[in-house]
Design a protein around this motif. Structure first.
Motif, PDB file in Angstrom:
ATOM      1  N   THR A  70      40.399  49.566  41.708  1.00  0.00           N
ATOM      2  CA  THR A  70      40.177  48.218  41.184  1.00  0.00           C
ATOM      3  C   THR A  70      39.748  48.316  39.727  1.00  0.00           C
ATOM      4  O   THR A  70      38.709  48.912  39.432  1.00  0.00           O
ATOM      5  N   ARG A 100      35.423  42.153  36.309  1.00  0.00           N
ATOM      6  CA  ARG A 100      34.939  41.529  37.544  1.00  0.00           C
ATOM      7  C   ARG A 100      33.427  41.406  37.606  1.00  0.00           C
ATOM      8  O   ARG A 100      32.903  40.642  38.391  1.00  0.00           O
ATOM      9  N   ASP A 114      31.312  39.605  32.525  1.00  0.00           N
ATOM     10  CA  ASP A 114      31.737  38.977  33.774  1.00  0.00           C
ATOM     11  C   ASP A 114      32.748  37.871  33.481  1.00  0.00           C
ATOM     12  O   ASP A 114      32.563  37.059  32.575  1.00  0.00           O
ATOM     13  N   TRP A 115      33.828  37.840  34.242  1.00  0.00           N
ATOM     14  CA  TRP A 115      34.900  36.856  34.037  1.00  0.00           C
ATOM     15  C   TRP A 115      34.406  35.425  34.152  1.00  0.00           C
ATOM     16  O   TRP A 115      35.051  34.495  33.670  1.00  0.00           O
ATOM     17  N   ASP A 182      41.748  39.661  44.885  1.00  0.00           N
ATOM     18  CA  ASP A 182      41.353  38.621  43.933  1.00  0.00           C
ATOM     19  C   ASP A 182      42.443  38.416  42.885  1.00  0.00           C
ATOM     20  O   ASP A 182      43.361  39.229  42.741  1.00  0.00           O
ATOM     21  N   VAL A 184      41.531  37.505  39.543  1.00  0.00           N
ATOM     22  CA  VAL A 184      40.794  37.284  38.297  1.00  0.00           C
ATOM     23  C   VAL A 184      41.626  37.612  37.070  1.00  0.00           C
ATOM     24  O   VAL A 184      41.404  37.054  35.996  1.00  0.00           O
ATOM     25  N   HIS A 219      37.535  31.971  44.415  1.00  0.00           N
ATOM     26  CA  HIS A 219      37.012  32.255  43.079  1.00  0.00           C
ATOM     27  C   HIS A 219      36.059  31.154  42.625  1.00  0.00           C
ATOM     28  O   HIS A 219      35.139  31.410  41.842  1.00  0.00           O
ATOM     29  N   LEU A 257      34.468  40.849  44.112  1.00  0.00           N
ATOM     30  CA  LEU A 257      33.913  40.162  42.941  1.00  0.00           C
ATOM     31  C   LEU A 257      32.397  40.292  42.883  1.00  0.00           C
ATOM     32  O   LEU A 257      31.746  39.637  42.066  1.00  0.00           O
TER      33      LEU A 257
END
Length: 684
Positions: A70, A100, A114-115, A182, A184, A219, A257
């Motif tokens: 990841t 993430r 962080d997104w 995910d 993202v 999300h 996440l």
């Protein structure tokens, strides 16, 4: 200890990005080691606090895990000037890596943002028309966990920025092996607006197959936990899915996440007050799921309250204090007017009666205090009066009597359900007791409604309700009770409703949820289903949901699509073997009645299929899926067996065509339709 990283060549951008990845992973490892090394021996005052703090530390360590395969970061933003004041990390011309989770170095300086942070938002929303002060947006490509490519968008150059991102397309079309992942790295602007919507408002997302509505909902939970962590830590969050297979399929998204505390459940899990051992035919289930049942239950519950026939006489020493029946009736009437829960009002009744007795004591010259009032409330005569006037209620017994006693049901359903509907509600073989009853899923929902009439159901801070189009009005009410003081994200597609009581409009559904003011958003861009596949499935839309616009696939790869005549199960297993030669997961979807025969054919062919929800691996990539469980699942390649049998397996043609629409739209890269019988005429 961090690993020394050799300096990259000054003219090698990819090497510099790889060096930053190595440094970031080292920093994340140091953060995790710091968390593991925390000593709380002298911090807490008692063992309870110590246990809570230790659990928080363990969750923190898990959230800081560096997941193999990841990517730690997937993008980069180069700001032209300092970001807005809300992004305190920002400085003029500063560069941010978007990932993430947040990662910082030993000095506390961010290495990955962080997104969900405000400074990351332009990664998803910046465009040539509105660059949001971004000079360059860089996307990264990975093979496994190795950074192998990058792609730049110079947003100040409209010609270059308008080009389609190849890395974005590749990520969207990457084969699906294993559970849902995910998104993202690929969230689109219209999806990001929903993800970042505020906690105070509820949102309903109408989205066709492949528009990413489930991913958007998950999300959104992750974003809300980031933006409102303390509040949601107190009130809780919940994801409600249609079945266990679906929940198993999505269960790894939030942990990936860094969110480990979100509960997942089905509606049946929420209302599990009794053991469910029975079933209802569709007509009976539809009546039990009708919102009118709420009124019948309320009538039956409050019909148990009877006017007092005798005065209440409280003996205190040598004195007798008499409260006339009409005064007790006035107290009961006052509680009913307040419209509080049945159980809360019943608990308040003895105190109200005791207070009226104390008023008489004061008028007689006595000076009673609160202790005297409590003693009077516990007096035998007061208890007897409360029991006679406002009896204790049991939700299961309440529903049991309604479904087993025709006269009792007729009394409380008068003017609500007609004679035929009442007949459908009654059990064919009434159970003698609550314990011996063969409760159905719809009965359990009724018991949950009755339980809430008696005692208020605790409310959560936020609930995500997925595949909502299949819920009955009473099921909507059951979910709505769990977020009366919180908000909800409703996800669904009216065209995929496959129950006899399927939702006809989102306005109606939101009213049952108690969220009539929720914002309704529609997603029409398809990222999952290939163009040729969604175009074929969309032939059914005029027959199942005339008002909905078809999904428009944004994928450049049209996908693999073929309709084949089959003479037997050998042709079906052959199609599966053909698709297994490709990379990715394969789903064989068939009408429920045909699953046993196909399971035998696969076994004879040496192909051992997985069950829905079981995790696919590189070695085991074929899943045999009953049509009734296909909703919400996705596979790289799908073989759909006998579309006509899928339609015929449902109670009516409209529901069958909706089920077929669901099955046709589970493929990510390719679809083979096999049939010996004629195809449904609606497919053209």
């Amino acid at each position: 200890m961090s690993t020394p990283v050799p300096p990259p060549a000054p003219d090698d951008p990819l090497a510099r990005e790889r060096a930053h990845l190595v440094s970031s992973r080292s920093a994340l490892r140091a953060m995790r080691e710091d968390a593991e090394a925390l000593d709380i021996a002298d911090v807490t005052a008692n063992w309870v606090n110590a246990a809570v703090l230790q659990r928080q530390i363990e969750d923190r360590v898990k959230a800081l895990a560096d997941l193999s395969g990841t990517p730690l970061f997937f993008g980069r933003l180069d700001y032209l000037h300092a970001p807005g004041a809300e992004a305190a990390e920002g400085a003029g011309g500063e560069r941010f890596y978007i990932g993430r989770r947040h990662v910082h170095d030993a000095a506390g300086d961010p290495m990955v943002i962080d997104w969900r942070a405000p400074v990351s938002q332009p990664f998803y929303r910046a465009s040539p028309k509105d660059p949001m002060d971004i000079g360059l947006r860089r996307r990264f490509g990975y093979t496994g966990g190795d950074l192998t490519a990058y792609e730049d968008e110079h947003l100040s150059d409209p010609a270059e920025a308008a080009a389609t991102s190849r890395l974005l397309q590749r990520e969207i079309e990457r084969p699906r092996v294993g559970p849902m992942r995910d998104i993202v790295a690929t969230i689109q602007p219209e999806q990001d607006e929903i993800v970042r919507a505020g906690l105070s408002g509820s949102v309903c997302v109408q989205g066709g197959p492949g528009t990413g509505k489930t991913a958007v909902g998950l999300h959104r939970v992750a974003y809300l936990l980031y933006a409102h962590r303390e509040r949601l830590a107190r009130t809780g969050t919940l994801v409600v899915g249609p079945n266990r297979s679906f929940l198993h399929y999505i269960e790894q998204v939030l942990p990936a996440l860094g969110e480990l505390t979100v509960r997942q459940a089905t509606v049946d899990d929420l209302v599990a007050h009794v053991e469910v051992r029975g079933t209802d035919d569709p007509a009976t289930a539809a009546v039990k799921g009708d919102a009118r049942m709420a009124l019948v239950l309320r009538r039956a519950l409050y019909a148990g309250i009877t006017p007092p026939a005798e005065p209440v006489v409280v003996v205190r020493g040598s004195r007798h204090w008499r409260l006339p029946a009409h005064e007790v009736a006035e107290i009961v009437g006052g509680l009913l007017e307040r419209d509080i829960r049945y159980g809360a009002a019943r608990e308040a009744l003895p105190q109200r009666i005791a207070h009226a007795v104390l008023v008489r004591m004061e008028r007689a010259g006595e000076a009673p205090d609160d202790r005297v009032q409590d003693a009077v409330a516990r007096n035998t005569a007061v208890k007897a009066a409360v029991k006679a006037v406002w009896p204790q209620a049991d939700p299961a017994k309440l529903v049991h009597r309604l479904l087993s006693d025709p006269d009792h049901l007729a009394e409380h359903a008068e003017g609500v359900f007609d004679a035929d509907e009442q007949k459908a509600l009654l059990w064919a073989r009434p159970a003698r007791s609550v314990r011996s009853a063969r409760w159905s899923p719809a009965d359990a929902v009724l018991i949950d409604e009755a339980a809430d009439l008696i005692e208020r159901t605790p409310s959560l801070g936020h609930v995500v309700l997925d595949e909502a189009q299949d819920l009955s009005p009473m099921q909507y009410r059951a979910v709505g009770r769990r977020c009366t003081t919180g908000s909800v994200t409703v996800l669904g597609d009216l065209a995929q409703g496959t129950t006899p009581w399927a939702t006809r409009s989102w306005a109606e559904a939101l009213a049952h949820l108690g969220k009539a003011d929720a914002m309704v958003e529609e997603l029409t861009a398809g990222f999952r289903v290939p163009t040729d596949v969604i175009a074929y499935a969309s032939r059914l839309l005029p027959h199942i949901a005339p008002g909905l616009a078809p999904v428009e696939s944004v994928r450049e790869n049209p996908g693999f699509f073929e309709v084949r005549a089959a003479t037997g199960t050998d042709d079906v297993t052959g199609a599966c073997r053909e698709l297994l030669a490709r990379e990715g997961s394969v789903g064989l979807i068939a009408a429920d009645a045909r699953v046993p025969e196909l399971a035998g054919a696969l076994a004879a062919a040496g192909l051992a299929p997985l069950a829905p929800g079981e995790e696919t691996t590189r070695e085991s990539r074929l899943t045999l899926v009953p049509a009734s469980l296909a909703k919400g699942l996705e596979y790289d390649y799908v073989v759909l067996d006998e579309p006509g049998a899928v339609v015929d397996g449902e109670p009516d043609e409209r529901t069958g065509l909706r089920r077929l629409y669901v099955c046709l739209t589970r493929a990510v890269s390719g679809l083979i339709v096999t049939h010996a019988a004629a195809l449904p005429a609606q497919l053209g």
